[in-house]
Scaffold this motif. Structure first.
Motif, PDB file in Angstrom:
ATOM      1  N   LEU A 154      70.000 131.218  39.956  1.00 19.90           N
ATOM      2  CA  LEU A 154      69.535 132.588  40.156  1.00 19.90           C
ATOM      3  C   LEU A 154      70.741 133.439  40.532  1.00 19.90           C
ATOM      4  O   LEU A 154      71.472 133.104  41.470  1.00 19.90           O
ATOM      5  CB  LEU A 154      68.489 132.638  41.267  1.00 19.90           C
ATOM      6  N   PRO A 155      71.004 134.527  39.813  1.00 18.86           N
ATOM      7  CA  PRO A 155      72.281 135.240  39.988  1.00 18.86           C
ATOM      8  C   PRO A 155      72.459 135.964  41.309  1.00 18.86           C
ATOM      9  O   PRO A 155      73.514 136.541  41.552  1.00 18.86           O
ATOM     10  CB  PRO A 155      72.283 136.241  38.820  1.00 18.86           C
ATOM     11  N   LEU A 165      71.660 124.111  47.082  1.00 20.28           N
ATOM     12  CA  LEU A 165      70.509 124.288  46.203  1.00 20.28           C
ATOM     13  C   LEU A 165      70.654 123.428  44.949  1.00 20.28           C
ATOM     14  O   LEU A 165      69.679 122.812  44.490  1.00 20.28           O
ATOM     15  CB  LEU A 165      70.362 125.760  45.804  1.00 20.28           C
ATOM     16  N   ALA A 166      71.854 123.394  44.381  1.00 20.08           N
ATOM     17  CA  ALA A 166      72.087 122.593  43.173  1.00 20.08           C
ATOM     18  C   ALA A 166      71.868 121.109  43.447  1.00 20.08           C
ATOM     19  O   ALA A 166      71.341 120.382  42.588  1.00 20.08           O
ATOM     20  CB  ALA A 166      73.501 122.834  42.648  1.00 20.08           C
ATOM     21  N   PHE A 167      72.229 120.649  44.645  1.00 16.55           N
ATOM     22  CA  PHE A 167      72.002 119.248  45.022  1.00 16.55           C
ATOM     23  C   PHE A 167      70.501 118.946  45.018  1.00 16.55           C
ATOM     24  O   PHE A 167      70.055 117.945  44.441  1.00 16.55           O
ATOM     25  CB  PHE A 167      72.605 118.980  46.401  1.00 16.55           C
ATOM     26  N   GLY A 304      71.114 140.925  30.506  1.00 16.21           N
ATOM     27  CA  GLY A 304      72.055 139.937  31.028  1.00 16.21           C
ATOM     28  C   GLY A 304      71.382 138.634  31.375  1.00 16.21           C
ATOM     29  O   GLY A 304      71.674 137.594  30.797  1.00 16.21           O
ATOM     30  N   ARG A 305      70.450 138.667  32.296  1.00 22.52           N
ATOM     31  CA  ARG A 305      69.720 137.465  32.697  1.00 22.52           C
ATOM     32  C   ARG A 305      68.667 137.144  31.636  1.00 22.52           C
ATOM     33  O   ARG A 305      67.972 138.029  31.153  1.00 22.52           O
ATOM     34  CB  ARG A 305      69.067 137.729  34.054  1.00 22.52           C
ATOM     35  N   LYS A 306      68.521 135.852  31.275  1.00 18.06           N
ATOM     36  CA  LYS A 306      67.609 135.463  30.201  1.00 18.06           C
ATOM     37  C   LYS A 306      66.349 134.801  30.757  1.00 18.06           C
ATOM     38  O   LYS A 306      66.356 134.197  31.819  1.00 18.06           O
ATOM     39  CB  LYS A 306      68.306 134.497  29.236  1.00 18.06           C
TER      40      LYS A 306
END
Length: 403
Positions: A154-155, A165-167, A304-306
């Motif tokens: 999430l940008p 968060l990625a972990f 920008g965000r998809k």
């Protein structure tokens, strides 16, 4: 099946996240399943809602209504908010007191009743983290992890929160029996982070009766229902609208009605009297305003965000009013508007394109025209039908972990 839902967002709170989880609970029960919900609340209590048993767990640091009032008043540097920010940095799994209380409640419920399916909903991370803890303790169930939108990608996350968060994200994606998200681009991205294909697209939707009759306002009125946030800003729209008034192409009394926004807006002086800003209202009233008090419904989001639909798109679909989306023409909103024949799309950065589309909507109002919506296509986006996609999947793919 006995189904347990763990969420921070649930009735009576008015948010897209809450409406989504509400629909899971409501239509699971209508399909004949036993549904128990553990959710955040203003107090520790148990109620029955639409046939579902709901266990509310209070977070002593900050309740949802307390947070809502801070947002509405734009109060950032409040002690409880500072404590919550520090807690988020120290405990990436989410508010530790609420998580501990919720985990205790869930284990108590498991001792009383075996759950076939557990559905947890992001965000925040807390419900998913709680389920990971249950799995670590040896509880067995079919886990549906509802991601909704991006997690670590999430940008708007700060750098410090992305790595933890990625972990968690990789662990969730690998261990969940099924992962839900709201759009194909988001699912495709999640697939790059794991080694399986256990994904299902369940979009948001509308949960009211379709409105086939159309009324027209005395003055041409465009409406934006909801808040402006992140990449959703009205600046380019305001400039285009102002120029059309200045050029005499739109009547001087044309209006823009904005309902439920907290953010301070930079409204050009030329159109300050044309822009009407209304306070936040209950969701049912917002739907009524969409149907009865505007001629064109507005959506705005920078390109920008998809994979970004916006929950308001689905609420707009069944109003029978033209939708004007200032969105990425190469993202998911464009084909949906095309297939349902419910409105028009133009890039938020294309000022001349915006002006042309506003004029197109104005001509529809002026001539009292009604778009030839494809109602069969629209009805597939009701909350009931979107939840049915998940129910159909479970009817074929559910397996008892204790057999």
């Amino acid at each position: 099946m006995n189904i347990l839902i763990i969420t921070r967002n649930f009735y009576p709170y008015h948010s897209i996240g809450a409406f989504r989880v509400n629909s899971f609970a409501k239509y699971f029960h209508e399909a004949g399943h036993s549904v128990t919900v553990v959710a955040e609340g203003e107090r520790d209590e148990i109620i029955t809602w639409n046939g579902c048993e709901v266990h509310y767990i209070k977070d002593p640091i900050m309740t949802p209504n307390y947070f809502y009032n801070l947002e509405r008043k734009n109060k950032r540097w409040v002690l409880r908010r500072v404590i919550r920010a520090l807690e988020a940095r120290i405990f990436p799994g989410g508010p530790c007191i609420w998580r501990a209380k919720a985990c205790k409640k869930v284990e108590e419920l498991f001792r009383k009743n075996y759950f076939d399916v557990v559905l947890s909903s992001y965000g925040p991370l807390t419900p998913h983290a709680l389920v990971l803890r249950l799995l670590k303790k040896g509880y067995k169930f079919f886990w549906v992890a509802d991601m909704r939108d991006e997690m670590s990608k999430l940008p708007y996350h700060n750098r410090m929160s992305v790595k933890p968060l990625a972990f968690y994200e990789r662990d969730i994606l690998e261990k969940a029996d099924l992962v839900l998200s709201v759009s194909k681009p988001l699912i495709d991205d999640f697939k790059t982070m794991c080694s399986h294909e256990r994904f299902l697209e369940v979009r948001n939707g509308y949960d009211y009766e379709e409105s086939y009759e159309v009324n027209f306002q005395p003055q041409f009125t465009m409406g934006y229902i909801g808040r402006f946030y992140w990449m959703a800003t009205p600046d380019n729209f305001f400039n285009a609208f102002s120029e059309l008034i200045e050029e005499g192409k739109l009547p001087e009394d044309s209006r823009v009605k904005i309902v439920g926004n907290f953010k301070k807006l930079a409204v050009p002086d030329r159109i300050s009297s044309n822009v009407i800003q209304c306070k936040d209202v209950p969701h049912e009233e917002a739907i009524r305003i969409s149907i009865m008090e505007v001629d064109t419904l507005l959506m705005m989001y920078k390109s920008g965000r998809k994979g970004v639909y916006s929950g308001k798109l689905f609420d707009y679909l069944a109003t029978n009013k033209p939708i004007l989306a200032l969105y990425d023409p190469n993202d998911v909103v464009a084909p949906l508007l095309a297939e349902t024949k419910a409105g028009f799309i133009v890039d938020d950065a294309d000022k001349e394109g915006i002006k042309n589309m506003i004029m197109k909507c104005y001509q529809i109002w002026k001539n009292k025209e009604v778009l030839p919506r494809d109602w069969d296509k629209i009805k597939q986006y009701s909350r009931r039908n979107q939840v049915q996609i998940l129910l159909d999947y479970l009817s074929v793919n559910y397996r008892d972990k204790n057999s």
